[in-house]
Design a protein around this motif. Structure first.
Motif, PDB file in Angstrom:
ATOM      1  N   GLY A 116       0.786  -1.230   0.000  1.00 25.56           N
ATOM      2  CA  GLY A 116       0.000   0.000   0.000  1.00 25.56           C
ATOM      3  C   GLY A 116       0.820   1.282   0.000  1.00 25.56           C
ATOM      4  O   GLY A 116       1.714   1.447   0.820  1.00 25.56           O
ATOM      5  N   HIS A 117       0.522   2.152  -0.992  1.00 20.63           N
ATOM      6  CA  HIS A 117       1.008   3.526  -0.994  1.00 20.63           C
ATOM      7  C   HIS A 117       2.518   3.625  -1.247  1.00 20.63           C
ATOM      8  O   HIS A 117       3.050   2.838  -2.009  1.00 20.63           O
ATOM      9  CB  HIS A 117       0.568   4.236   0.288  1.00 20.63           C
ATOM     10  CG  HIS A 117      -0.811   3.812   0.698  1.00 20.63           C
ATOM     11  ND1 HIS A 117      -1.928   4.217   0.018  1.00 20.63           N
ATOM     12  CD2 HIS A 117      -1.248   2.960   1.665  1.00 20.63           C
ATOM     13  CE1 HIS A 117      -3.005   3.632   0.566  1.00 20.63           C
ATOM     14  NE2 HIS A 117      -2.620   2.873   1.555  1.00 20.63           N
ATOM     15  N   SER A 118       3.190   4.567  -0.578  1.00 23.32           N
ATOM     16  CA  SER A 118       4.625   4.770  -0.779  1.00 23.32           C
ATOM     17  C   SER A 118       5.162   5.503   0.439  1.00 23.32           C
ATOM     18  O   SER A 118       4.402   5.880   1.332  1.00 23.32           O
ATOM     19  CB  SER A 118       4.883   5.612  -2.033  1.00 23.32           C
ATOM     20  OG  SER A 118       4.582   6.973  -1.743  1.00 23.32           O
ATOM     21  N   HIS A 138      -1.678  -5.116  -0.005  1.00 24.36           N
ATOM     22  CA  HIS A 138      -1.202  -5.277   1.375  1.00 24.36           C
ATOM     23  C   HIS A 138      -1.268  -3.927   2.087  1.00 24.36           C
ATOM     24  O   HIS A 138      -0.642  -2.957   1.639  1.00 24.36           O
ATOM     25  CB  HIS A 138       0.249  -5.757   1.379  1.00 24.36           C
ATOM     26  CG  HIS A 138       0.493  -7.021   0.599  1.00 24.36           C
ATOM     27  ND1 HIS A 138       0.641  -8.255   1.199  1.00 24.36           N
ATOM     28  CD2 HIS A 138       0.637  -7.249  -0.741  1.00 24.36           C
ATOM     29  CE1 HIS A 138       0.866  -9.184   0.274  1.00 24.36           C
ATOM     30  NE2 HIS A 138       0.872  -8.598  -0.910  1.00 24.36           N
ATOM     31  N   HIS A 139      -2.005  -3.870   3.193  1.00 26.26           N
ATOM     32  CA  HIS A 139      -2.196  -2.586   3.887  1.00 26.26           C
ATOM     33  C   HIS A 139      -2.116  -2.717   5.396  1.00 26.26           C
ATOM     34  O   HIS A 139      -2.235  -3.807   5.947  1.00 26.26           O
ATOM     35  CB  HIS A 139      -3.566  -1.978   3.543  1.00 26.26           C
ATOM     36  CG  HIS A 139      -3.671  -1.559   2.118  1.00 26.26           C
ATOM     37  ND1 HIS A 139      -3.500  -0.262   1.711  1.00 26.26           N
ATOM     38  CD2 HIS A 139      -3.897  -2.277   0.999  1.00 26.26           C
ATOM     39  CE1 HIS A 139      -3.626  -0.189   0.388  1.00 26.26           C
ATOM     40  NE2 HIS A 139      -3.865  -1.406  -0.071  1.00 26.26           N
ATOM     41  N   MET A 140      -1.968  -1.545   6.028  1.00 25.07           N
ATOM     42  CA  MET A 140      -2.132  -1.420   7.472  1.00 25.07           C
ATOM     43  C   MET A 140      -3.326  -0.499   7.690  1.00 25.07           C
ATOM     44  O   MET A 140      -3.468   0.531   7.020  1.00 25.07           O
ATOM     45  CB  MET A 140      -0.876  -0.821   8.104  1.00 25.07           C
ATOM     46  CG  MET A 140       0.335  -1.753   8.097  1.00 25.07           C
ATOM     47  SD  MET A 140       0.206  -3.124   9.272  1.00 25.07           S
ATOM     48  CE  MET A 140       0.537  -2.262  10.820  1.00 25.07           C
ATOM     49  N   ASN A 141      -4.153  -0.848   8.637  1.00 23.19           N
ATOM     50  CA  ASN A 141      -5.372  -0.100   8.930  1.00 23.19           C
ATOM     51  C   ASN A 141      -5.073   1.136   9.779  1.00 23.19           C
ATOM     52  O   ASN A 141      -4.004   1.243  10.380  1.00 23.19           O
ATOM     53  CB  ASN A 141      -6.326  -1.009   9.706  1.00 23.19           C
ATOM     54  CG  ASN A 141      -7.717  -1.022   9.108  1.00 23.19           C
ATOM     55  OD1 ASN A 141      -8.144  -0.014   8.551  1.00 23.19           O
ATOM     56  ND2 ASN A 141      -8.414  -2.133   9.231  1.00 23.19           N
ATOM     57  N   LYS A 143       5.878   4.861   8.257  1.00 23.08           N
ATOM     58  CA  LYS A 143       5.012   4.796   7.075  1.00 23.08           C
ATOM     59  C   LYS A 143       4.318   3.446   6.884  1.00 23.08           C
ATOM     60  O   LYS A 143       4.930   2.397   7.127  1.00 23.08           O
ATOM     61  CB  LYS A 143       5.842   5.088   5.816  1.00 23.08           C
ATOM     62  CG  LYS A 143       6.404   6.490   5.775  1.00 23.08           C
ATOM     63  CD  LYS A 143       5.298   7.472   5.527  1.00 23.08           C
ATOM     64  CE  LYS A 143       5.836   8.907   5.442  1.00 23.08           C
ATOM     65  NZ  LYS A 143       4.742   9.859   5.217  1.00 23.08           N
ATOM     66  N   GLU A 144       3.103   3.511   6.404  1.00 27.05           N
ATOM     67  CA  GLU A 144       2.367   2.277   6.078  1.00 27.05           C
ATOM     68  C   GLU A 144       3.180   1.409   5.126  1.00 27.05           C
ATOM     69  O   GLU A 144       3.283   0.197   5.292  1.00 27.05           O
ATOM     70  CB  GLU A 144       1.007   2.630   5.454  1.00 27.05           C
ATOM     71  CG  GLU A 144       0.191   1.390   5.079  1.00 27.05           C
ATOM     72  CD  GLU A 144      -1.238   1.697   4.642  1.00 27.05           C
ATOM     73  OE1 GLU A 144      -1.685   2.853   4.828  1.00 27.05           O
ATOM     74  OE2 GLU A 144      -1.896   0.797   4.118  1.00 27.05           O
ATOM     75  N   TRP A 145       3.791   2.046   4.123  1.00 32.24           N
ATOM     76  CA  TRP A 145       4.563   1.298   3.125  1.00 32.24           C
ATOM     77  C   TRP A 145       5.754   0.581   3.765  1.00 32.24           C
ATOM     78  O   TRP A 145       6.166  -0.485   3.305  1.00 32.24           O
ATOM     79  CB  TRP A 145       5.036   2.259   2.023  1.00 32.24           C
ATOM     80  CG  TRP A 145       5.702   1.578   0.864  1.00 32.24           C
ATOM     81  CD1 TRP A 145       5.093   1.061  -0.249  1.00 32.24           C
ATOM     82  CD2 TRP A 145       7.103   1.345   0.689  1.00 32.24           C
ATOM     83  NE1 TRP A 145       6.027   0.516  -1.099  1.00 32.24           N
ATOM     84  CE2 TRP A 145       7.269   0.686  -0.548  1.00 32.24           C
ATOM     85  CE3 TRP A 145       8.237   1.629   1.457  1.00 32.24           C
ATOM     86  CZ2 TRP A 145       8.520   0.307  -1.030  1.00 32.24           C
ATOM     87  CZ3 TRP A 145       9.485   1.245   0.980  1.00 32.24           C
ATOM     88  CH2 TRP A 145       9.616   0.596  -0.256  1.00 32.24           C
TER      89      TRP A 145
HETATM   90 ZN   LIG Z   1      -3.462   1.451   2.889  1.00 32.47          ZN
END
Ligand SMILES: [Zn+2]
Length: 272
Positions: free
Chosen positions: A8-10, A79-82, A23-25
């Motif tokens: 997810g994201h960057s 793939h992510h973090m909430n 960072k989530e990434w």
């Molecule tokens: Zn995300």
């Protein structure tokens, strides 16, 4: 089978981070690297990341969707973090959830359920279940992934979960849970390395801990390899210990190149 991964994201996406700026990434990139490396040890698996693997550029959804579509995977995983709460650390939101676009997508549901259950067992966070969300996947409806799921591994705004997910231990648990679900669903089998042991590559002067981590890495890839001596009892922790890979001519040249790339410049290749 073909799989695309979207961590997810960057690193540069505003707001996609823990309250302390992690960072989530940075969470999902580590998990994805582990998943890819492990799935590469199975027969017939081709994988592609659809993010900028350096984390610098945040590819827009349309670019990522095109990358998925052109690869035409059997499975796509986001793939992510909430995150939850009014800002700052927020303990109330916690747990793992996996999404499919629609419960009508049977393959997505089957894989999503396995992934969700494995993750709950492995990470021991709250089970928020498999959920349906029609607009979650950034991909447009014409993308041709046969199955697609979105994983929210944990809440990066929940301090307990956020801190745990920064550890290699939890990242490995998460990756293993995902890999095992995919292996079970698609009936994947481990690659077998068939070789005549004619050559060997030796790194003469690795620290013991380096040698043992190389042994783990190359054993996972299917090589016959070992460190000398084989036990810490015979060796001071920081004393140089040789790491040895026994294999055939073709593989030995690859192993030698890899080891040199890793910085083991004294690695040598000889006949057995
Ligand atoms: Zn995300």
């Amino acid at each position: 089978m073909k799989i695309t991964h979207n961590p997810g994201h960057s690193l540069t996406t505003p707001g996609k981070e823990s309250p302390d700026g992690y960072k989530e990434w940075s969470y999902t990139n580590e998990i994805v690297k582990l998943v890819i490396a492990e799935l590469d040890t199975y027969e017939g698996v081709q994988q592609k990341r659809i993010d900028d693997p350096t984390g610098r550029a945040d590819y827009p959804p349309a670019v990522r969707a095109n990358l998925v579509n052109s690869f035409a995977p059997d499975l796509h995983i986001d793939h992510h973090m909430n995150a939850g709460g009014p800002g700052g650390w927020y303990e109330a939101g916690h747990g793992i959830e996996t999404f499919v676009e629609s419960f009508a997508q049977k393959t997505s549901v089957a894989i999503g359920e396995k992934v969700q259950n494995n993750l709950v067992k492995a990470l021991e966070f709250r089970n928020r279940g498999l959920k349906e969300n029609r607009f979650l996947v950034m991909l447009n409806s014409t993308d041709n992934a046969k199955a697609r799921i979105l994983i929210e591994y944990a809440f990066m705004t929940n301090k307990n979960e956020a801190m745990k997910m920064r550890t290699v231990d939890y990242q490995q648990k998460a990756a293993k849970a995902v890999v095992e679900a995919i292996v079970a669903h698609y009936g994947l089998t481990k690659k077998v390395v068939k070789v005549m042991y004619t050559d060997k590559v030796t790194v003469p002067n690795t620290a013991f801990w380096q040698a043992s981590s190389l042994v783990q890495e190359y054993q996972k890839k299917g090589f016959k390899c070992y460190a000398l001596p084989k036990s810490l009892k015979d060796q001071e922790p920081n004393d140089p210990a040789p790491f040895v890979v026994e294999t055939d001519f073709a593989h030995a040249s690859i192993v030698l190149m890899e080891l040199k790339k890793k910085g083991y410049s004294l690695a040598v290749w000889e006949s057995l």
